[in-house]
Design an enzyme around this catalytic site. Sequence first.
Site, short mmCIF file in Angstrom:
data_model
loop_
_atom_site.label_atom_id
_atom_site.label_comp_id
_atom_site.label_asym_id
_atom_site.label_seq_id
_atom_site.Cartn_x
_atom_site.Cartn_y
_atom_site.Cartn_z
N LYS A 193 41.87 27.53 74.34
CA LYS A 193 40.69 27.97 75.54
C LYS A 193 39.55 27.67 74.79
O LYS A 193 39.15 27.72 73.89
CB LYS A 193 41.44 30.11 75.33
N SER A 195 42.40 35.31 82.39
CA SER A 195 41.67 33.89 82.59
C SER A 195 42.07 33.00 81.63
O SER A 195 41.97 31.77 82.39
CB SER A 195 40.23 34.34 81.62
N SER A 230 44.93 38.60 79.60
CA SER A 230 44.36 37.75 80.26
C SER A 230 45.40 36.70 79.07
O SER A 230 45.05 35.25 79.67
CB SER A 230 42.87 36.96 80.01
#
Lengths: 94, 493, 482
Positions: B79, B154, B178
């Site tokens: 990420k 997210s 997330s």
Amino acid sequence: MAISREDVEYVAALARLELTEQETQEYTEQLNSILDYAAMLEQLDTDNVRPTAHAVPLHNVLRKDQVNESIPREKALRNAPDADEGFFRVPKIV
Amino acid sequence: MSVVEKSVSELHELLVHRDVSSTELTKAYIDRIHSADPDLQAYLTILEDQALAQAAEFDRKIAQGEDIGTLGGIPMALKDNMCTEGVRTSCASKMLDNFIPPYNATVTDRLRAAGTILLGKLNMDEFAMGSSTENSNFAKTRNPWNLECVPGGSSGGSAVSVAADEAAFTLGSDTGGSIRQPAAFCGVVGMKPTYGAVSRFGLVAYASSLDQIGPLTKTVRDNALVMNAIAGHDLKDSTSVPYEKPDYTKFLVNDIKGLKIGIPREYYGEGIDSDVAKGIQAGIQTLIDLGAEVEECSLPHTEYAIPSYYLIATAEASSNLARYDGVRYGYRAEAADVLGMFKTTRAKGFGPEVKRRIMLGTYALSSGYYDAYYLKAQKVRTLIKQDFDKAFEKYDVLLSPTAPTPAFKFGEKSANPLAMYLSDVTTVPVNLAGIPAISIPAGFVNGLPIGMQLMGKAFAEGTLYRIAYTFEQNTNYHTLKPNLGEVLARGNR
Amino acid sequence: MVIADKYEMVCGLEVHVELQTKTKIFCGCTTEFGGEQNTHVCPVCLGLPGTLPVLNREVVNYAIKAGLALNCEIAEFSKFDRKNYFYPDLTKDYQTSQFDLPICGKGGLEIEVDGEKKWIGITRAHMEEDAGKLVHSGETITTSYESSVDYNRAGVPLLEIVSEPDMRSIPEVLAYLEQLVQILEYTEVSDCRMEQGSVRFDVNVSLRPIGATTFGIRTETKNLNSFSSVRRCLEYEVARQARVLDAGENVVQETRTWDEGKGITLTLRSKEEAHDYRYFPEPDLAPLVIDQEWVEGIRKTLPELPVARRARLQGLGLSAYDAGVITSGKAMADYFDTALSYYSDAKTLANWVMGDVTRLLNSNQCSVADSPISAKQLAELLELIDKGTISGKIAKSVLEEMYSTGKDAKIIVKEKGLAQISDEGALLGIIDSIIAANPQSVEDYRAGKDRAIGFLVGQIMKATKGQANPGLVNQLLKQKLS
Ligand SMILES: [Mg+2]
Ligand SMILES: [Zn+2]
């Protein structure tokens, strides 16, 4: 506990956010609706409840006073929007 | 079956037996990214040359007979809020568009030490603030099961790249769901470890007391393998817990007889899609059939979790994101004086959701409101934690849907922030309590995957893996793949 | 202090002192002063995204030590908080500090002004990180078109010591500061190098009508870095506030800055600009639990503090003044004590240390700590005087020789043949020749003019280049003339 437009402007100043007129209006409305929702917390009696700041209780997490190498200056300054003569540069302060 | 569709443990076997080289594997993933990502947009940065160089180095090592470890030669991605030395780490924000960290996150170092190949950096909601990845400043990541739908957030890019075979595994970060919610939306396995189990050093902070890094994988076994590599005490993170890290794969037994599972009734309140509830009910029946003892239970303060979470998370965020001021790195807007520069830089560098949360958090901490909002939220956090402590006196794990609904359409919730926040109801209590939780594929609703969430005691990741593994061995949801025919065809044209 | 018979001054101080650790408070960068700009920095103290602080154990140890020396309560539970405000010298735009649970609680120290003793309370002392340094393009911050930032100092550990508003005059303020700095130096918690900015003072001062029991409105002047600035700032600010009050107006509660060149204070922050620091517990740092064992372990390392030391020296016969001079700095006091372990006459020793030794050091711009004459060497020199090997006068020149060569007194005396002539036979010969050469003086002496003997002794000393044992000369001469 409604949040006023003045509150929003005050908070924006604290947070160093330049808001447009539209944003100021929008945030006033949205923060109001979120804080209205959050008002449900008032229903709970928490007088004798200790706050939790850390999810896992640890204490005395300490390191030795031992020198580690710093990074080379060009590495420190590499991401700087404005750097000169080894300094980070900013416009005038006041 | 294409090599990119295989699990990490299958790939490991292929590498060990020299049926495939890491270079071949890496090329296969890069090809897949080139063909799938124009539509899916999971990646913000693709490190083709670096990845191939790492793979070549790995292949030399294996040729010399070096021990490759369980993750050696495996292509993966991170990420874009995990720092990678020399590689842009943007947090999907204009603010950090050009930020190149001079250091590695601990997880980056550990995965490198394990011999993995870094394919690139993945899209996300800006600064990990969001539940749909719609708040990225750079790309619109799509759900591979339905391109009209969000991937969740997210860690949207992290979930999509695993689901669409653009990486063998990925890391995401989970502050209020997330990792788990996008894992559920994309049909992959996502673990949010115990707070303090995985180092946060080098994870760009959203809310420090809630953030935790974890793996997104195709299988439960893969997840345990990645946890083996990334978990464990780190001296660079004062909130990292010095615990004895187990071998998580030891828990992968196909047996849950006698385990006690609690079903917190508050997680099935209004807002839960009835088809999702039905799907989870079927999953519960499977676990009962496999010998688990299941019982309804109560976590009475659950409804207070959302306001408590949003006050704490945004308060911490308002402080964590103060450093983006245009002086040392990142975006700077020119202005006549420092105050002007600060205000304009931050106004232009942050997107609307980030600004909204900074505003909310600043307000919650400001003079006169601290007690009513921030302190109150921290006290409620204690009550929520106590709910879990009590439940775990009786149950080994708690079970719920990971998200109240399957993936929703783009734009469906983005107009109303509160509605978006409320969809985190099933995931945020876990972060407030600091406990681990895993989301595993548990069926489909209208062709979209749904996830089952298992929550455990602090540092009981092993128990979660055991149940998840048993469920996985006795179901086939994890073997089902999104149909990427058209996507790949378009990408290959 | 009574200003124009109308007002009484009320003053409290915040003192920021750099702790003498090797590394910064939250990272391994060196705290060394004077490096090239932005070379003592790393991702952590630059506040790069993703970095986390790890507390330096030595910072806690020093804070506890200072707290004990200042009679403070040491907190059993203490934590860090974030103080949120934007400024380009702060790498995270918050300062990691301590808010409601500081490591040191109530304490204080005793000062003495004009023979009057007074207790000055300390409210608290807490740990925090220093900020970077801004260099302005123009003369001052207000005339600059841009500024440059050096973060070498960002993250250097500070102890902020907050006093009660207990001081009522400028001499009291200065006595408090001297006492405080002395204690910090003695405990080696800080090197207290003011010229390097390792101690900085914030001055809170207000006036109130004489006899009033409530406080007036105060101003805070920040970042003074010498005692003389504090004194001048107070003189200015007290006069300014008195003028405001005399005009029937109210003092504005505000933060002011000190203009060293002009000798005036100026408004730093206007009132409308909010300073709402939004303190909250630092989520990236675990709290501190300090048990008795930890505290007692540090208490054992505390040196004898200045007050106790002065009392001990007075007990050895030194005057209050001399004891004060000797203990004014730890290096001097340690030098004295070391010499005292070889030489027991404290009074004589004090005279030499405060007199010739200090004069020599000063004229060579040398500190006591770096003195080429060791305390032991000085003691040996004084022994030679007591034994009659050399005279006090010769000893002064030997001391100078010791300073420039580093040699022991004995060796110098031997090499240069400076030992006193105490051989009666040798002296009698010289005495005879002097008597023979000065009949007039001999006659005068015998006629009852006692002063004449002084002249004769002088002549003998001259003839022996000062090496004759003056006592013996006197004795022999008198025998000869009687
Ligand atoms: Mg301070
Ligand atoms: Zn550093």
